[in-house]
Write an enzyme that holds these catalytic residues in place. Structure first.
Site, PDB file in Angstrom:
ATOM      1  N   ASP A 152      -8.841  13.327 -33.591  1.00 39.07           N
ATOM      2  CA  ASP A 152      -7.922  12.575 -34.447  1.00 39.07           C
ATOM      3  C   ASP A 152      -7.737  13.178 -35.833  1.00 39.07           C
ATOM      4  O   ASP A 152      -6.764  12.872 -36.511  1.00 39.07           O
ATOM      5  CB  ASP A 152      -8.377  11.121 -34.541  1.00 39.07           C
ATOM      6  CG  ASP A 152      -8.205  10.412 -33.202  1.00 39.07           C
ATOM      7  OD1 ASP A 152      -7.182  10.640 -32.544  1.00 39.07           O
ATOM      8  OD2 ASP A 152      -9.099   9.646 -32.815  1.00 39.07           O
ATOM      9  N   TYR A 204     -12.787  10.706 -23.003  1.00 35.46           N
ATOM     10  CA  TYR A 204     -12.746   9.618 -22.025  1.00 35.46           C
ATOM     11  C   TYR A 204     -13.388  10.078 -20.720  1.00 35.46           C
ATOM     12  O   TYR A 204     -13.398  11.272 -20.408  1.00 35.46           O
ATOM     13  CB  TYR A 204     -11.295   9.169 -21.789  1.00 35.46           C
ATOM     14  CG  TYR A 204     -10.726   8.361 -22.935  1.00 35.46           C
ATOM     15  CD1 TYR A 204     -10.277   8.991 -24.094  1.00 35.46           C
ATOM     16  CD2 TYR A 204     -10.665   6.971 -22.877  1.00 35.46           C
ATOM     17  CE1 TYR A 204      -9.771   8.243 -25.156  1.00 35.46           C
ATOM     18  CE2 TYR A 204     -10.148   6.222 -23.936  1.00 35.46           C
ATOM     19  CZ  TYR A 204      -9.703   6.862 -25.069  1.00 35.46           C
ATOM     20  OH  TYR A 204      -9.208   6.133 -26.115  1.00 35.46           O
ATOM     21  N   HIS A 261     -15.448   5.533 -22.831  1.00 30.47           N
ATOM     22  CA  HIS A 261     -15.206   6.652 -23.736  1.00 30.47           C
ATOM     23  C   HIS A 261     -16.255   6.667 -24.826  1.00 30.47           C
ATOM     24  O   HIS A 261     -17.076   5.758 -24.937  1.00 30.47           O
ATOM     25  CB  HIS A 261     -13.787   6.558 -24.340  1.00 30.47           C
ATOM     26  CG  HIS A 261     -13.572   5.326 -25.159  1.00 30.47           C
ATOM     27  ND1 HIS A 261     -13.225   4.116 -24.610  1.00 30.47           N
ATOM     28  CD2 HIS A 261     -13.667   5.101 -26.488  1.00 30.47           C
ATOM     29  CE1 HIS A 261     -13.109   3.201 -25.557  1.00 30.47           C
ATOM     30  NE2 HIS A 261     -13.377   3.775 -26.714  1.00 30.47           N
ATOM     31  N   HIS A 265     -18.717   3.723 -26.214  1.00 33.76           N
ATOM     32  CA  HIS A 265     -17.861   2.560 -26.016  1.00 33.76           C
ATOM     33  C   HIS A 265     -17.647   2.275 -24.535  1.00 33.76           C
ATOM     34  O   HIS A 265     -16.800   2.896 -23.886  1.00 33.76           O
ATOM     35  CB  HIS A 265     -16.524   2.762 -26.735  1.00 33.76           C
ATOM     36  CG  HIS A 265     -15.784   1.479 -26.961  1.00 33.76           C
ATOM     37  ND1 HIS A 265     -14.702   1.376 -27.799  1.00 33.76           N
ATOM     38  CD2 HIS A 265     -15.989   0.236 -26.467  1.00 33.76           C
ATOM     39  CE1 HIS A 265     -14.263   0.126 -27.789  1.00 33.76           C
ATOM     40  NE2 HIS A 265     -15.026  -0.591 -26.985  1.00 33.76           N
ATOM     41  N   HIS A 273     -16.767   7.968 -29.151  1.00 29.46           N
ATOM     42  CA  HIS A 273     -16.127   8.447 -30.384  1.00 29.46           C
ATOM     43  C   HIS A 273     -17.154   9.311 -31.115  1.00 29.46           C
ATOM     44  O   HIS A 273     -18.212   8.803 -31.497  1.00 29.46           O
ATOM     45  CB  HIS A 273     -15.741   7.288 -31.305  1.00 29.46           C
ATOM     46  CG  HIS A 273     -14.860   6.259 -30.667  1.00 29.46           C
ATOM     47  ND1 HIS A 273     -13.500   6.163 -30.939  1.00 29.46           N
ATOM     48  CD2 HIS A 273     -15.122   5.269 -29.786  1.00 29.46           C
ATOM     49  CE1 HIS A 273     -12.994   5.148 -30.245  1.00 29.46           C
ATOM     50  NE2 HIS A 273     -13.952   4.587 -29.540  1.00 29.46           N
ATOM     51  N   TYR A 303      -5.524   3.041 -31.958  1.00 29.33           N
ATOM     52  CA  TYR A 303      -6.836   2.796 -32.554  1.00 29.33           C
ATOM     53  C   TYR A 303      -6.793   2.793 -34.070  1.00 29.33           C
ATOM     54  O   TYR A 303      -5.975   3.488 -34.663  1.00 29.33           O
ATOM     55  CB  TYR A 303      -7.809   3.897 -32.106  1.00 29.33           C
ATOM     56  CG  TYR A 303      -9.092   3.349 -31.532  1.00 29.33           C
ATOM     57  CD1 TYR A 303      -9.165   2.927 -30.219  1.00 29.33           C
ATOM     58  CD2 TYR A 303     -10.245   3.241 -32.316  1.00 29.33           C
ATOM     59  CE1 TYR A 303     -10.342   2.414 -29.695  1.00 29.33           C
ATOM     60  CE2 TYR A 303     -11.421   2.732 -31.792  1.00 29.33           C
ATOM     61  CZ  TYR A 303     -11.464   2.321 -30.480  1.00 29.33           C
ATOM     62  OH  TYR A 303     -12.621   1.811 -29.967  1.00 29.33           O
TER      63      TYR A 303
HETATM   64 CO    CO Z   1     -13.604   2.906 -28.551  1.00 30.12          CO
END
Ligand code: CO
Length: 648
Positions: free
Chosen positions: A308, A294, A442, A603, A444, A392
């Site tokens: 994750d 982020y 952010h 994002h 990914h 998420y």
């Molecule tokens: Co996102």
């Protein structure tokens, strides 16, 4: 859990594996845990982070023929909460004994599901936390949600060696209300997961709760649109898929399904039956890790990032998929069988969905002189799994097309992570998605490990760039351009980024196998949209997720190199994984090699992402290049329905 006695540990009671790569059965997981509990003094407070198949050596798998005896081993990771110590064990299920037991110093295993629950309870019970939320007008913590985030590693002396999370919290207004609409801004509980104690509560100052609810669940939506007619997928004779255990045959494709707590879906032994011979393409394909950095520098938001897979175990967070909702049509499901932190068995029913889809036209040509038209319809085999990581959702979809193309698509959905801002403030490092509700900018980043075996294990990798020919005797009219091919000899040369303006792709060939035209057979990795990280090179997240800085990495095969971030990324100071693996500059020419592809999804949140984000997509493809002698789908028949009108 009652520990079985030696005599109860009878291998004959186990469901036999049918292939060396079959995931551990529930009985094998229970037995592996029981053997370790019996044969090692584990202490009073241990957690089982992992009980997973110890995959046999590649040579063993490649030699295996149906009916051969299979040796089964389990790999276990243990966290001793009292000692704060991590151990790895290998269990021989055939011999009923621990064959390897190692202390792994200075690492933190993944955060386990029950640690999330225990952490939430500990935070809510903390008088310091209760005082902090009371300052914000919250007197009852029943509807408070607490999300623990790994503390990462920022070089703070007092955090060294401690198993720490930063717990951020949100307030629901009713039990099914979307709590992410109301971040309890500025309050972070720091929790030691080994002692399950709140170490301290940081308070960065009161920001009012955002005023609006953000609900998306059906009970909150007043009126649904009324113009949808039924759309049904009908396969009156069943599917064209054959499933045998974890083995899948679909037309000419052959593959095996695997699943691990850390990686989630794994696809093994991908091959294509070409004129009666199954030709290998990929030995093992998996998500090797991922991270979501982020971009807000304020308060402790600078510590907001999530690995994750490596920190939370994306496989353990897999959804149980439902027919007609997650997947449509004739579906074959696979369960995911994993362990809980006490060494018990957890089964996620229907964790993997397997089905086939119509995919528009496969090829077409109309001869305008004769009026003859030939058109074929395309189908793809879909292997998918969806995980929920806190706010998420990530869907991982592997597609296999009739023409030999393999595609990976990530579907990103769920709820954007939120923070509260004072009324009237326009955030710089995020987007207002509702009044006083900031969704931070952010990215990914996913890394996919592709253990290639294009017509055999020994492969080479080339980069292909299209270049303009300078004007000269060979190019007097200036129109010339060509595809320029460059071989990578070492893993250091093969650390590359995309270049869409040169049409860049990377090709894996087998130098020992030629097609009918005399060209080495190959598959190309075709990048799609991609991006690089924006964090400064000195930032903690760049050190800890070094894989993000290159889109392509290539390594010689090493069974110990499975993850882009190394075996224990949680709170790791950095440098592990791909940067470390590749530091020696090993040879990657004409050898057993692994491609690692980093896929970045950028994002900048939109108001339309709130209160739940419509699915966003990103991915890449593997496509045959001279792997076949010619178009491999001429033999796909015209569609049987429409009275043969697809060739008229
Ligand atoms: Co996102």
């Amino acid at each position: 859990m009652a520990v079985p006695t030696e005599s109860q540990l009878n291998a004959a009671t186990l469901t036999p594996a049918r292939h060396p790569l079959d995931p551990l059965t529930p009985e094998e997981i229970a037995e592996a845990a029981a053997i370790l509990k019996t044969q090692r003094d584990l202490g009073a407070r241990v957690r089982f982070e992992t009980i997973v198949l110890q995959e046999p050596a590649k040579e063993t798998v490649l030699k295996f023929r149906t009916g051969d005896p299979i040796q089964r081993e389990a790999f276990i990771v243990i966290l001793d909460n009292d000692a704060g110590a991590t151990y790895e064990a290998v269990i021989s299920l055939d011999q009923g004994k621990v064959t390897s037991w190692k202390h792994i110093p200075g690492v933190q295993p993944r955060i386990m599901l029950d640690e999330f629950r225990d952490c939430e309870a500990a935070v809510k019970a903390s008088p310091e936390f209760q005082a902090a939320i009371k300052k914000r007008g919250i007197t009852n913590s029943d509807l408070v949600m607490v999300d623990p985030w790994s503390a990462g590693n920022y070089g703070f002396e007092e955090e060294n060696g401690r198993r720490l999370v930063l717990a951020r919290s949100f307030l629901r207004s009713s039990p099914t209300d979307n709590g992410y609409a109301r971040p309890i801004e500025g309050v972070t509980a720091v929790v030691d997961l080994n002692s399950m104690e709140v170490v301290r509560v940081d308070d960065y100052g009161v920001v009012p709760l955002p005023p609006n609810p953000g609900n998306y669940a059906s009970e909150f939506v007043g009126e649904f649109r009324k113009d949808l007619k039924p759309l049904e997928i009908v396969q009156p004779e069943g599917t064209s898929i054959q499933v045998d255990g974890y083995g899948v045959t679909w037309q000419k494709w052959r593959l095996r399904i695997g699943f691990t707590p850390r990686e989630g879906l794994v696809i093994h032994n991908i091959g294509y039956n070409d004129q009666g011979r199954v030709r290998p393409i990929v030995y093992r394909a998996s998500l090797s890790d991922m991270v979501v950095p982020y971009g807000d520098p304020s308060k402790d938001h600078y510590r907001k990032n999530a690995f994750d897979a490596g920190e939370y175990g994306i496989g353990t967070l897999a959804n149980s998929l439902t027919l007609g909702c997650d997947c449509l049509g004739e579906i074959h499901y696979f369960d995911a069988v994993m362990n809980d932190s006490r060494g018990g068995v957890v089964t996620i029913p229907n964790a993997v969905c397997l089905h086939e889809e119509d995919y528009g036209i496969l090829w077409k040509h109309s001869d305008w002189r004769t009026g003859q038209t030939e058109v074929r319809r395309s189908r793809r085999l879909v292997v998918s799994s969806i995980s929920t990581v806190g706010n998420y959702e990530y869907g991982f979809f592997w597609y296999f097309y009739q023409d030999g193309t393999i595609q990976l698509e990530v579907k990103l959905t769920g709820i954007v992570n939120t923070a509260a801002v004072p009324a009237g403030e326009t955030p710089k490092y995020g987007t207002l998605v509702a009044p006083q509700l900031n969704a931070h900018i952010h990215q990914h980043f996913f890394n996919f490990r592709l253990d290639m075996s294009v017509d055999g294990e020994d492969n080479s990798v080339y980069e292909v760039n299209t270049v303009s020919e300078p004007i000269g005797p060979d190019n007097p009219h200036g129109n010339a351009f060509f595809a320029q091919t460059t071989l990578f000899k070492t893993e250091l040369e093969a650390q590359r980024v995309i270049d869409p303006m040169s049409g860049r792709y990377w090709m894996v060939t087998n130098p020992s196998v030629a097609n009918a035209l005399g060209q080495p057979v190959g598959y190309k990795l075709m990048p799609g949209d991609n991006i690089l990280p924006f964090a400064h090179p000195s930032a903690s997240i760049i050190k800890r997720a070094g894989f993000m800085t290159k889109h392509l990495w290539v390594t010689p095969y090493d069974p110990d190199e499975i993850t882009a971030t190394g075996p224990y990324p949680n709170q790791h100071p950095g440098g592990a994984g791909l940067p470390e693996y590749t530091s020696a500059g090993r040879n990657i020419e004409n050898t057993d090699l692994v491609l690692w592809y980093t896929l970045g999804y950028h994002h900048v949140p939109r108001p339309e992402d709130w209160p739940v984000s419509p699915v966003a997509y990103c991915g890449f493809m593997l496509k045959p290049v001279g792997f076949f002698d010619t178009n491999p789908v001429l033999d796909v028949p015209p569609s049987a329905h429409n009275n043969g009108a697809c060739h008229a």
